[in-house]
Structure formats: C-alpha cells, structure tokens
Motif scaffolding. Structure first.
Motif, PDB file in Angstrom:
ATOM      1  N   GLY A 125       0.825  -1.193   0.000  1.00 32.67           N
ATOM      2  CA  GLY A 125       0.000   0.000   0.000  1.00 32.67           C
ATOM      3  C   GLY A 125       0.864   1.249   0.000  1.00 32.67           C
ATOM      4  O   GLY A 125       2.071   1.207   0.254  1.00 32.67           O
ATOM      5  N   THR A 126       0.236   2.387  -0.289  1.00 37.61           N
ATOM      6  CA  THR A 126       0.942   3.653  -0.353  1.00 37.61           C
ATOM      7  C   THR A 126       0.161   4.699   0.443  1.00 37.61           C
ATOM      8  O   THR A 126      -1.005   4.478   0.796  1.00 37.61           O
ATOM      9  CB  THR A 126       1.092   4.116  -1.813  1.00 37.61           C
ATOM     10  N   SER A 127       0.784   5.834   0.695  1.00 37.75           N
ATOM     11  CA  SER A 127       0.096   6.960   1.317  1.00 37.75           C
ATOM     12  C   SER A 127      -0.143   8.087   0.320  1.00 37.75           C
ATOM     13  O   SER A 127      -0.631   9.155   0.688  1.00 37.75           O
ATOM     14  CB  SER A 127       0.901   7.485   2.510  1.00 37.75           C
ATOM     15  N   ASP A 128       0.195   7.845  -0.938  1.00 31.26           N
ATOM     16  CA  ASP A 128       0.075   8.858  -1.983  1.00 31.26           C
ATOM     17  C   ASP A 128      -1.361   8.930  -2.492  1.00 31.26           C
ATOM     18  O   ASP A 128      -1.861   8.004  -3.135  1.00 31.26           O
ATOM     19  CB  ASP A 128       1.018   8.512  -3.137  1.00 31.26           C
ATOM     20  N   LEU A 129      -2.022  10.056  -2.229  1.00 35.20           N
ATOM     21  CA  LEU A 129      -3.411  10.246  -2.634  1.00 35.20           C
ATOM     22  C   LEU A 129      -3.561  10.942  -3.985  1.00 35.20           C
ATOM     23  O   LEU A 129      -4.691  11.155  -4.441  1.00 35.20           O
ATOM     24  CB  LEU A 129      -4.144  11.068  -1.569  1.00 35.20           C
ATOM     25  N   GLN A 130      -2.454  11.262  -4.644  1.00 31.22           N
ATOM     26  CA  GLN A 130      -2.547  12.005  -5.899  1.00 31.22           C
ATOM     27  C   GLN A 130      -3.363  11.272  -6.968  1.00 31.22           C
ATOM     28  O   GLN A 130      -4.142  11.924  -7.691  1.00 31.22           O
ATOM     29  CB  GLN A 130      -1.152  12.322  -6.434  1.00 31.22           C
ATOM     30  N   PRO A 131      -3.235   9.940  -7.120  1.00 32.57           N
ATOM     31  CA  PRO A 131      -4.077   9.261  -8.120  1.00 32.57           C
ATOM     32  C   PRO A 131      -5.566   9.426  -7.860  1.00 32.57           C
ATOM     33  O   PRO A 131      -6.361   9.531  -8.804  1.00 32.57           O
ATOM     34  CB  PRO A 131      -3.643   7.795  -7.996  1.00 32.57           C
ATOM     35  N   VAL A 132      -5.960   9.466  -6.587  1.00 33.00           N
ATOM     36  CA  VAL A 132      -7.370   9.670  -6.251  1.00 33.00           C
ATOM     37  C   VAL A 132      -7.788  11.092  -6.583  1.00 33.00           C
ATOM     38  O   VAL A 132      -8.876  11.334  -7.132  1.00 33.00           O
ATOM     39  CB  VAL A 132      -7.619   9.360  -4.755  1.00 33.00           C
ATOM     40  N   VAL A 133      -6.925  12.052  -6.279  1.00 34.01           N
ATOM     41  CA  VAL A 133      -7.196  13.451  -6.611  1.00 34.01           C
ATOM     42  C   VAL A 133      -7.366  13.609  -8.119  1.00 34.01           C
ATOM     43  O   VAL A 133      -8.313  14.256  -8.597  1.00 34.01           O
ATOM     44  CB  VAL A 133      -6.057  14.360  -6.108  1.00 34.01           C
ATOM     45  N   ASP A 134      -6.463  13.010  -8.891  1.00 33.15           N
ATOM     46  CA  ASP A 134      -6.512  13.127 -10.349  1.00 33.15           C
ATOM     47  C   ASP A 134      -7.781  12.505 -10.910  1.00 33.15           C
ATOM     48  O   ASP A 134      -8.419  13.065 -11.817  1.00 33.15           O
ATOM     49  CB  ASP A 134      -5.291  12.451 -10.971  1.00 33.15           C
ATOM     50  N   ALA A 135      -8.173  11.340 -10.380  1.00 25.94           N
ATOM     51  CA  ALA A 135      -9.368  10.654 -10.871  1.00 25.94           C
ATOM     52  C   ALA A 135     -10.617  11.479 -10.597  1.00 25.94           C
ATOM     53  O   ALA A 135     -11.480  11.644 -11.474  1.00 25.94           O
ATOM     54  CB  ALA A 135      -9.483   9.276 -10.231  1.00 25.94           C
ATOM     55  N   LEU A 136     -10.736  12.008  -9.388  1.00 28.90           N
ATOM     56  CA  LEU A 136     -11.905  12.805  -9.051  1.00 28.90           C
ATOM     57  C   LEU A 136     -11.930  14.115  -9.837  1.00 28.90           C
ATOM     58  O   LEU A 136     -13.006  14.603 -10.216  1.00 28.90           O
ATOM     59  CB  LEU A 136     -11.938  13.075  -7.552  1.00 28.90           C
ATOM     60  N   SER A 137     -10.774  14.690 -10.096  1.00 27.94           N
ATOM     61  CA  SER A 137     -10.716  15.910 -10.899  1.00 27.94           C
ATOM     62  C   SER A 137     -11.269  15.676 -12.294  1.00 27.94           C
ATOM     63  O   SER A 137     -11.907  16.558 -12.883  1.00 27.94           O
ATOM     64  CB  SER A 137      -9.265  16.411 -10.990  1.00 27.94           C
ATOM     65  N   ALA A 138     -11.017  14.485 -12.828  1.00 26.45           N
ATOM     66  CA  ALA A 138     -11.497  14.149 -14.172  1.00 26.45           C
ATOM     67  C   ALA A 138     -12.984  13.806 -14.183  1.00 26.45           C
ATOM     68  O   ALA A 138     -13.635  13.869 -15.232  1.00 26.45           O
ATOM     69  CB  ALA A 138     -10.682  12.988 -14.740  1.00 26.45           C
ATOM     70  N   GLY A 139     -13.544  13.430 -13.013  1.00 20.89           N
ATOM     71  CA  GLY A 139     -14.970  13.118 -12.919  1.00 20.89           C
ATOM     72  C   GLY A 139     -15.307  11.700 -13.330  1.00 20.89           C
ATOM     73  O   GLY A 139     -14.445  10.895 -13.663  1.00 20.89           O
ATOM     74  N   ARG A 140     -16.622  11.391 -13.248  1.00 24.41           N
ATOM     75  CA  ARG A 140     -17.169  10.072 -13.607  1.00 24.41           C
ATOM     76  C   ARG A 140     -16.495   8.945 -12.814  1.00 24.41           C
ATOM     77  O   ARG A 140     -16.185   7.883 -13.334  1.00 24.41           O
ATOM     78  CB  ARG A 140     -17.050   9.803 -15.104  1.00 24.41           C
ATOM     79  N   VAL A 141     -16.321   9.177 -11.521  1.00 26.48           N
ATOM     80  CA  VAL A 141     -15.765   8.162 -10.624  1.00 26.48           C
ATOM     81  C   VAL A 141     -16.921   7.422  -9.964  1.00 26.48           C
ATOM     82  O   VAL A 141     -17.843   8.033  -9.427  1.00 26.48           O
ATOM     83  CB  VAL A 141     -14.864   8.798  -9.548  1.00 26.48           C
ATOM     84  N   LEU A 142     -16.868   6.103 -10.023  1.00 23.46           N
ATOM     85  CA  LEU A 142     -17.854   5.257  -9.356  1.00 23.46           C
ATOM     86  C   LEU A 142     -17.264   4.746  -8.052  1.00 23.46           C
ATOM     87  O   LEU A 142     -16.191   4.134  -8.047  1.00 23.46           O
ATOM     88  CB  LEU A 142     -18.243   4.076 -10.252  1.00 23.46           C
TER      89      LEU A 142
END
Length: 303
Positions: A18-35
């Motif tokens: 596991g990681t503590s890096d939340l940037q991929p989650v930030v990027d995904a939500l910024s792009a929208g259409r996250v389920l």
C-alpha cells in the motif's frame, strides 16, 4: 448449488504494498465520472465494526445464513433477538467523515454513482442520492410470503411491546446489526409474524448464502460501464459480489483505485491501494480539490 459464505481470504505474498500517496485519487476525481464501491470499512469510524481485518467480527461471529434463517424457527428467534438488541445501537449510528466526503464529491459532480456493500444507510444519511445498495438495507423489513415492505422502526416498536422484559447485555455489535448473545439469552424472545398475512419477516438484506438479485447486479454492472474510474473504499473484496465489479472495470481498461488499510483481493487489479484511514484520506482529497465537506445530513430512506 448454494455454498456456505466466503468468510476469509489469505493475501498472497506477492501483493503490491500500500501507499500513502493520494494524488491518483485526486486526479481521478478531478477528471470526474468516478464510481465509488464502498464496504464495511467505510462505516468503522461510525462505530460499526468491519467483518474482516484486525478486530473484524468474523473472528468471533459467524453471520446467520439464508438457509438457516428460512429453515429453522430457532435460527429466526436467535437472529431476531440479537438483531433487535443490535438495532438499538446500530440504528443510532451516524455518518462519519468518509460518508460526508463521498456525498460532497457527488454534490460537486465528481462521481457517476455509489455502490455500497453496507446495509447501514449511512451514505444516504450523509446526503448521497441514488445509492445502489448491493445487499439491501436494514432499515426495511420484507415478508417472505406476501412481499410486503415495512420500516424497521415499525417492527422495532412491535418487538419492544412483545418483549418488554428482554434486556440482555450484548458482548458486541456486528456489521449486519446483529448483537453477540448466548443461546440462553435469546431463549424466551418472541418473534413476530407479518402484520398483513402472518408470514415470516426478514430484514430487506441479502444474507450470507443468499443470491443477490440479478437485476441489481446488472444495474451495478451498468454503473461500472458508465464510469471512468472505480474507487473502492473500505472493502476487502473477499466475496465475489464486490470483486466482480473490480474485475469488470479492469477488463474494460478502466482505472481501479482502492483506499483500504489492509490488503484486498482486488489489489493485483488496481493501479494503487492507499493504506490510510478513510475519513482522513477522503478529507485530505477534498481539501486538495477545494470541496467543502459537511453540512446538513439527510434522514435515512424509508420504504
């Protein structure tokens, strides 16, 4: 053929850490259409224990199966006695920071939907709308004979009146609202029939060993097809009913992101697993995205 429930899963040694890096989650939500696909770990910060992981209820408690419930009056008495006591605590649970963050993301148009494996109604209580309850909801009760749907609160009042002297002390509360009681403690509990037809009452949830309705699964599959990213929150993905959506997303080339403290059965299909507490992680993401979290909480949905 129906099988006994899958209760445990042993992580293989080659899982990515596991990681503590939340940037991929930030990027995904910024792009929208996250389920969002949420599991029991979503509600642990509301005081509802998870099934699995350290301290999970399955280490001391085996849930009632559909087969036992429908075949045995004694199993129904045991379930309803324990569930009635558990509902006093379970029904008072309130949304935590994670539920509030998910609702805020949805209100800001960042999500395409929410699928939850939980039966606690806390996503809806936080303000999320159109939540797909994979396993149903404990706030409703269904008659197995006439299919009448009533509220759990109404049944709770009836059970209180029929069991006025029932005041045992539970050893613990489980994610399905079931309290830990001994056979002696439940022996005198009175189970009530459907007020309309006298049939067997069952909470409007999918028990272990029971099949999730095909129409519900197909609806969730459609949500996966329409999403750009699948974000798994607080689920070990041990059982196939949740893991199937991760596999579907991965096979379609969609990004899978997981926030869960412990390894999950979907880690090998995910781009990353963030090993942080959900409330902290989601609030951190909301801060980066400048999405305010909190505000008015909606009442739980009733039938």
């Amino acid at each position: 053929m129906r099988t006994r429930p899958t209760l445990h899963w042993t992580p293989p040694p080659d899982l990515p850490p596991g990681t503590s890096d939340l940037q991929p989650v930030v990027d995904a939500l910024s792009a929208g259409r996250v389920l969002v696909l949420s599991g029991a770990g979503m509600s642990t910060e509301s005081g509802i224990p998870a099934y699995r992981g350290e301290g999970g209820s399955l280490s001391r408690h085996t849930p009632t199966t559909y087969q036992d419930f429908t075949a045995s009056p004694q199993a129904r008495r045991r379930y309803w006695a324990r569930s009635h006591l558990g509902w006093r605590t379970f029904g008072r649970a309130r949304p935590n920071a994670g539920h509030q963050a998910v609702a805020a993301f949805a209100q800001h148009g960042l999500l395409s939907g929410v699928i939850t494996q939980n039966v606690d109604g806390l996503h809806q209580a936080a303000g999320s709308e159109g939540v797909a309850e994979l396993y149903g909801g404990l706030a409703r009760v269904r008659c197995l004979a006439c299919d009448a749907l009533t509220s759990r609160e109404d049944l709770s009042v009836r059970l209180e009146e029929a069991n006025a002297a029932f005041e045992p002390v539970a050893a613990g509360i489980n994610p399905d609202g079931d309290a830990d009681l001994s056979d002696d403690q439940v022996a005198g509990f009175r189970v009530l029939p459907c007020a309309d037809c006298g049939g067997i009452l069952k909470p409007d949830v999918v028990f272990f060993g029971e099949t999730v309705p095909a129409q519900r699964i197909e609806y969730c599959r459609q949500l996966v097809r329409e999403a750009s990213t699948l974000l798994v929150l607080g689920s070990s993905l041990t059982v196939m009913s949740g893991l199937r959506f991760v596999r579907q997303a991965a096979q379609a080339g969609k990004r899978v992101l997981i926030i869960n403290r412990d390894p999950t059965r979907g880690d090998q299909l995910a781009a990353t697993r963030v090993s942080l507490p959900l409330g902290t992680a989601l609030h951190s993401v909301a801060d980066v995205l400048d999405v305010p979290v909190g505000g008015r909480m909606a009442l739980r949905s009733e039938p």
